[in-house]
Design a protein around this motif. Structure first.
Motif, short mmCIF file in Angstrom:
data_model
loop_
_atom_site.label_atom_id
_atom_site.label_comp_id
_atom_site.label_asym_id
_atom_site.label_seq_id
_atom_site.Cartn_x
_atom_site.Cartn_y
_atom_site.Cartn_z
N PHE A 227 82.18 -21.21 54.09
CA PHE A 227 82.22 -19.82 54.06
C PHE A 227 81.07 -19.13 54.05
O PHE A 227 79.85 -19.74 54.54
N GLU A 228 81.05 -17.80 54.19
CA GLU A 228 79.81 -17.04 54.68
C GLU A 228 78.98 -16.80 53.51
O GLU A 228 79.23 -16.77 52.30
N THR A 229 77.82 -17.02 54.01
CA THR A 229 76.62 -16.70 52.88
C THR A 229 76.82 -15.38 52.03
O THR A 229 76.97 -14.53 52.89
N GLU A 230 76.60 -15.38 50.74
CA GLU A 230 76.87 -14.28 50.06
C GLU A 230 75.56 -14.11 49.38
O GLU A 230 74.93 -14.87 48.67
N ARG A 231 74.99 -12.99 49.48
CA ARG A 231 73.62 -12.48 48.83
C ARG A 231 74.17 -11.80 47.47
O ARG A 231 74.90 -10.74 47.47
N LEU A 232 73.72 -12.22 46.26
CA LEU A 232 73.90 -11.77 45.02
C LEU A 232 72.87 -11.27 44.06
O LEU A 232 71.95 -11.79 44.43
N LEU A 233 72.77 -10.24 43.33
CA LEU A 233 71.95 -9.88 42.25
C LEU A 233 72.13 -11.03 41.55
O LEU A 233 73.03 -11.66 41.08
N LEU A 234 70.89 -11.73 41.22
CA LEU A 234 70.58 -12.74 39.84
C LEU A 234 69.96 -12.14 38.71
O LEU A 234 68.73 -11.60 38.98
N PHE A 235 70.53 -12.30 37.54
CA PHE A 235 69.90 -12.14 36.27
C PHE A 235 69.78 -13.28 35.56
O PHE A 235 70.74 -13.94 35.15
N ARG A 236 68.52 -13.49 34.98
CA ARG A 236 68.02 -14.78 34.45
C ARG A 236 67.40 -14.66 33.17
O ARG A 236 66.62 -13.57 33.00
N HIS A 237 67.51 -15.45 32.35
CA HIS A 237 66.94 -15.58 30.91
C HIS A 237 65.46 -15.97 31.31
O HIS A 237 65.30 -16.58 32.23
N PRO A 238 64.40 -15.14 30.62
CA PRO A 238 63.01 -15.28 30.84
C PRO A 238 62.81 -16.88 30.75
O PRO A 238 61.52 -17.24 31.34
N ASP A 239 63.25 -17.82 30.28
CA ASP A 239 62.75 -19.07 29.76
C ASP A 239 63.46 -20.01 31.22
O ASP A 239 62.90 -21.09 31.12
N LEU A 240 64.09 -19.42 32.18
CA LEU A 240 64.27 -20.31 33.08
C LEU A 240 63.76 -19.73 34.60
O LEU A 240 63.36 -18.64 34.74
N PRO A 241 63.62 -20.69 35.25
CA PRO A 241 62.68 -20.37 36.50
C PRO A 241 63.53 -19.74 37.48
O PRO A 241 65.08 -19.84 37.19
N SER A 242 63.02 -18.92 38.48
CA SER A 242 63.95 -18.34 39.31
C SER A 242 64.25 -19.23 40.58
O SER A 242 63.73 -20.35 40.81
#
Length: 225
Positions: free
Chosen positions: A132-147
Motif C-alpha cells: 500500500f502507499e506510504t501514509e504520513r500521519l500526525l503522531l500524538f504520544r504520551h511524554p513517557d514514550l520515545p518518538s
C-alpha cells in the motif's frame, strides 16, 4: 460528549463506506477527515477505548488499536519497546481534531510529531500482507514514550480488521435513535380509537304479545244419562 460503541470484526474503511446507511443524518459526507496515530502506555489503554465519551465532537470518530507482533523488531530498532505501549489509529473529522487531542497536549504534556506508516518489508516473509502507499500521519504520544519516525503494517490503516471503537456525537445520536424508534414503531404510544357506545334500546312489546285475545268460553258438554 459522545456515545462510544465497539463494533467487532470491522475495518475503518468498511465503516467509512457504510457511514451514510449506518448513521444517516449524523454523517456529513462533505466533512474533511484526517487520521492520526496515538501512542499511550499500555496500562492506560482502557482509558482511550472510551475517549469519545469525554470529548465534544460533531462527527462520528472511528478508532482501532494495533498490536505489533512480527513488526515489533522494527519498532525496537527505533528505541521503542512495543510491549510498553499501545497504538491507536483514529479517523475523525478535521474540525474535531482539536477537541479530541487538545486536553492531552495542554494538560498532560502529550507531544506532537509526524510518522510514516509503511508496509512491512517483504523480506520479513509475513504470510499475509499487502502493498500500500506510504501514509504520513500526525503522531500524538504520551511524554513517557520515545518518538518514532516509522510504523510498519501488513495492511493499510483502512484495511486493518478487528475491534473498531465508534464514538457518535451524543445529541445527534439521541435524535437519530429517536427517529429510528419512530420508524420501527417503538416508543410511540398509539392512542386507541374510541369506539362508539351503542346504547341498547328497549323495544316495547307488541299488542298481540301483551294482551291475550278474547276467546269465548265453551260450556262443558252434558254428562250422558
Amino acid at each position: 460528549m459522545g456515545v462510544t460503541a465497539m463494533i467487532p470484526d470491522a475495518t475503518i474503511g468498511q465503516l467509512l463506506a457504510e457511514a451514510t446507511s449506518r448513521w444517516g443524518a449524523i454523517w456529513d459526507p462533505a466533512a474533511t477527515r484526517t487520521r492520526v496515530l496515538m501512542m499511550m502506555p499500555r496500562k492506560e489503554r482502557k482509558l482511550y477505548e472510551m475517549h469519545g465519551d469525554m470529548v465534544e465532537h460533531g462527527q462520528p470518530v472511528m478508532s482501532m488499536f494495533h498490536r505489533p507482533r512480527a513488526e515489533a523488531p522494527l519498532l525496537q530498532e527505533q528505541g521503542l519497546d512495543p510491549r510498553l505501549a499501545s497504538f491507536l489509529f483514529v479517523d475523525l473529522a478535521s474540525s474535531d481534531l482539536g477537541a479530541w487531542l487538545q486536553h492531552l497536549v495542554t494538560r498532560e504534556g502529550w507531544l506532537r510529531s509526524t510518522v510514516e506508516v509503511q508496509p512491512v518489508p517483504f523480506s520479513m516473509g509475513l504470510p499475509n500482507q499487502r502493498r500500500f502507499e506510504t501514509e504520513r500521519l500526525l503522531l500524538f504520544r504520551h511524554p513517557d514514550l520515545p518518538s518514532i519516525d516509522r510504523y510498519h503494517l501488513p495492511f493499510s490503516v483502512a484495511s486493518l480488521a478487528g475491534k473498531c471503537y465508534v464514538s457518535l456525537p451524543k445529541r445527534k445520536a439521541a435524535e437519530h435513535a429517536r427517529q429510528q424508534a419512530e420508524v420501527l414503531g417503538v416508543g410511540r404510544l398509539e392512542r386507541p380509537t374510541p369506539q362508539p357506545v351503542v346504547e341498547a334500546v328497549e323495544t316495547p312489546p307488541s299488542q298481540h304479545e301483551t294482551e291475550a285475545p278474547d276467546v269465548p268460553s265453551e260450556d262443558p258438554a252434558p254428562a250422558p244419562t
